[in-house]
Scaffold this motif. Structure first.
Motif, PDB file in Angstrom:
ATOM      1  N   GLU A   1       5.425 -24.570  26.676  1.00 45.30           N
ATOM      2  CA  GLU A   1       5.751 -24.296  24.835  1.00 45.30           C
ATOM      3  C   GLU A   1       5.186 -24.988  24.030  1.00 45.30           C
ATOM      4  N   LEU A   2       5.598 -26.323  24.303  1.00 47.31           N
ATOM      5  CA  LEU A   2       4.735 -26.376  23.065  1.00 47.31           C
ATOM      6  C   LEU A   2       3.420 -25.613  22.633  1.00 47.31           C
ATOM      7  N   ARG A   3       2.471 -26.026  22.979  1.00 43.02           N
ATOM      8  CA  ARG A   3       1.093 -24.530  22.968  1.00 43.02           C
ATOM      9  C   ARG A   3       1.974 -23.646  22.000  1.00 43.02           C
ATOM     10  N   GLN A   4       3.400 -22.849  22.505  1.00 46.26           N
ATOM     11  CA  GLN A   4       3.501 -21.996  22.609  1.00 46.26           C
ATOM     12  C   GLN A   4       4.490 -21.972  20.914  1.00 46.26           C
ATOM     13  N   ARG A   5       4.401 -23.349  20.555  1.00 47.87           N
ATOM     14  CA  ARG A   5       5.532 -23.964  19.222  1.00 47.87           C
ATOM     15  C   ARG A   5       4.738 -23.968  18.146  1.00 47.87           C
ATOM     16  N   ARG A   6       2.925 -24.298  18.692  1.00 54.48           N
ATOM     17  CA  ARG A   6       2.265 -25.081  17.755  1.00 54.48           C
ATOM     18  C   ARG A   6       1.634 -24.004  17.341  1.00 54.48           C
ATOM     19  N   ASP A   7       1.212 -23.244  18.226  1.00 58.12           N
ATOM     20  CA  ASP A   7       0.944 -21.510  17.656  1.00 58.12           C
ATOM     21  C   ASP A   7       1.894 -21.047  16.179  1.00 58.12           C
ATOM     22  N   ASP A   8       3.294 -21.360  16.221  1.00 65.46           N
ATOM     23  CA  ASP A   8       3.981 -20.768  15.654  1.00 65.46           C
ATOM     24  C   ASP A   8       4.230 -21.701  14.682  1.00 65.46           C
ATOM     25  N   LEU A   9       4.276 -22.644  14.716  1.00 67.61           N
ATOM     26  CA  LEU A   9       4.431 -23.957  13.817  1.00 67.61           C
ATOM     27  C   LEU A   9       2.925 -22.941  12.445  1.00 67.61           C
ATOM     28  N   ALA A  10       1.993 -23.150  13.695  1.00 66.34           N
ATOM     29  CA  ALA A  10       0.457 -22.486  12.178  1.00 66.34           C
ATOM     30  C   ALA A  10       0.432 -21.023  11.628  1.00 66.34           C
ATOM     31  N   GLN A  11       1.404 -20.622  12.184  1.00 64.62           N
ATOM     32  CA  GLN A  11       1.971 -19.234  11.139  1.00 64.62           C
ATOM     33  C   GLN A  11       2.739 -18.994  10.282  1.00 64.62           C
ATOM     34  N   LEU A  12       3.083 -20.155  10.501  1.00 63.90           N
ATOM     35  CA  LEU A  12       5.211 -20.369   9.570  1.00 63.90           C
ATOM     36  C   LEU A  12       4.071 -20.102   8.021  1.00 63.90           C
ATOM     37  N   PRO A  13       4.717 -19.608   6.979  1.00 66.70           N
ATOM     38  CA  PRO A  13       4.255 -18.749   5.761  1.00 66.70           C
ATOM     39  C   PRO A  13       4.919 -20.682   4.608  1.00 66.70           C
ATOM     40  N   SER A  14       4.588 -20.148   3.613  1.00 65.64           N
ATOM     41  CA  SER A  14       4.725 -20.948   2.523  1.00 65.64           C
ATOM     42  C   SER A  14       6.072 -21.105   2.402  1.00 65.64           C
ATOM     43  N   ALA A  15       7.194 -22.353   1.876  1.00 65.76           N
ATOM     44  CA  ALA A  15       8.193 -22.374   1.902  1.00 65.76           C
ATOM     45  C   ALA A  15       9.184 -21.367   1.009  1.00 65.76           C
ATOM     46  N   GLU A  16       8.613 -20.805  -0.045  1.00 66.34           N
ATOM     47  CA  GLU A  16       9.129 -19.335   0.192  1.00 66.34           C
ATOM     48  C   GLU A  16       9.039 -18.385   0.852  1.00 66.34           C
ATOM     49  N   ARG A  17       8.102 -18.007   1.020  1.00 63.96           N
ATOM     50  CA  ARG A  17       7.949 -16.818   2.303  1.00 63.96           C
ATOM     51  C   ARG A  17       8.411 -16.953   3.850  1.00 63.96           C
ATOM     52  N   LEU A  18       8.884 -18.123   4.087  1.00 68.72           N
ATOM     53  CA  LEU A  18       9.511 -18.972   5.260  1.00 68.72           C
ATOM     54  C   LEU A  18      10.741 -17.226   5.509  1.00 68.72           C
ATOM     55  N   CYS A  19      10.830 -16.816   7.334  1.00 64.95           N
ATOM     56  CA  CYS A  19      11.958 -16.312   7.167  1.00 64.95           C
ATOM     57  C   CYS A  19      12.246 -14.755   5.870  1.00 64.95           C
ATOM     58  N   ILE A  20      10.854 -14.412   5.745  1.00 62.10           N
ATOM     59  CA  ILE A  20      10.957 -13.082   4.505  1.00 62.10           C
ATOM     60  C   ILE A  20       9.617 -12.318   4.756  1.00 62.10           C
TER      61      ILE A  20
END
Length: 254
Positions: A92-111
């Motif tokens: 689960e922690l590895r998946q969270r790190r993978d998800d974290l690495a895929q996060l875009p910029s603050a503006e593109r978060l959730c879009i």
């Protein structure tokens, strides 16, 4: 005999940890001597070392008493179960790190990318950042409430932005964001908005799609209005004026 600080240092834990183990009943708390200090002996060192070794290995504190009293076979089964739980947690922690690495910029978060492209185009039109931020937040809210309608909404928005008169209308609305709600120019802007609406989204099409758009519940509409009211009272007045015109024009009131 050892003091609590000597015991903690001997085993390699903090005094706070020793006291915590006392509170949980993991480590027996010896009585105080005549000077008022608790004194610890060899048995306490051994017990604390065993407890701290299990705790550092990832064994939940609640399971330590049972493990300390367990037979070898039972101990092995318990450790295997704890190991499996830790493996799940690691995954689960590895998946969270993978998800974290895929996060875009603050503006593109959730879009999605399509919304980011729309926002980029609006910046090219010269819209102020406040307007772009309102647009972005509206998409986030709508995508959360109606994810199955997002694709159709994006297609409509792209088609509108491909129209020169619509782009001019967007620029005009951006200029009106700071107007007074009683500014008479809002009436003309509402009429222009209605003319563009009638051409790009005829009343016949609106009526045919009314059932789908009627799913827009009052809560979501209220949130959108609240967002616009906080950012631009002039826009809120403009939407009221356009609403009056759409009702007069036979558009469904959804």
């Amino acid at each position: 005999m050892l003091t609590i600080s000597q015991l903690a240092g001997y085993v390699g834990v903090s005094v706070r940890t020793v006291r915590h183990y006392h509170q949980l009943g993991l480590l027996t708390e010896p009585p105080r001597d005549h000077s008022g200090y608790r004194r610890y002996g060899a048995d306490d060192v051994i017990a604390l070392k065993r407890i701290s070794t299990l705790a550092r290995s990832g064994v939940p504190l609640a399971q330590i008493p049972g493990l300390l009293a367990a037979e070898p076979a039972e101990f092995g089964r318990a450790i295997a179960g704890i190991d499996a739980e830790l493996e799940t947690q690691i995954a689960e922690l590895r998946q969270r790190r993978d998800d974290l690495a895929q996060l875009p910029s603050a503006e593109r978060l959730c879009i999605p990318d399509e919304v980011a492209e729309i926002l980029a185009l609006e910046r090219e039109l010269g819209l102020r950042e406040t307007t772009v931020e309102i647009e972005r937040n509206s998409w986030i809210l709508l995508s959360a409430a109606y994810p199955d309608m997002l694709a159709a909404s994006l297609a409509m928005k792209r088609a509108c932005l491909a129209d020169a008169e619509y782009r001019a209308l967007v620029v005009a609305m951006d200029a009106a964001v700071d107007w007074d709600p009683d500014d008479p120019r809002l009436v003309d802007l509402a009429r222009t908005s209605m003319a563009v609406l009638q051409r790009l989204y005829p009343v016949e099409v609106a009526r045919a799609e009314a059932a789908e758009w009627a799913r827009t519940d009052e809560v979501t509409v209220g949130l959108l209005i609240e967002m616009n009211e906080q950012s631009s009272p002039a826009w809120l007045r403009l939407y009221e004026l356009v609403g009056e015109l759409t009702r007069e024009g036979g558009y469904p009131d959804v």
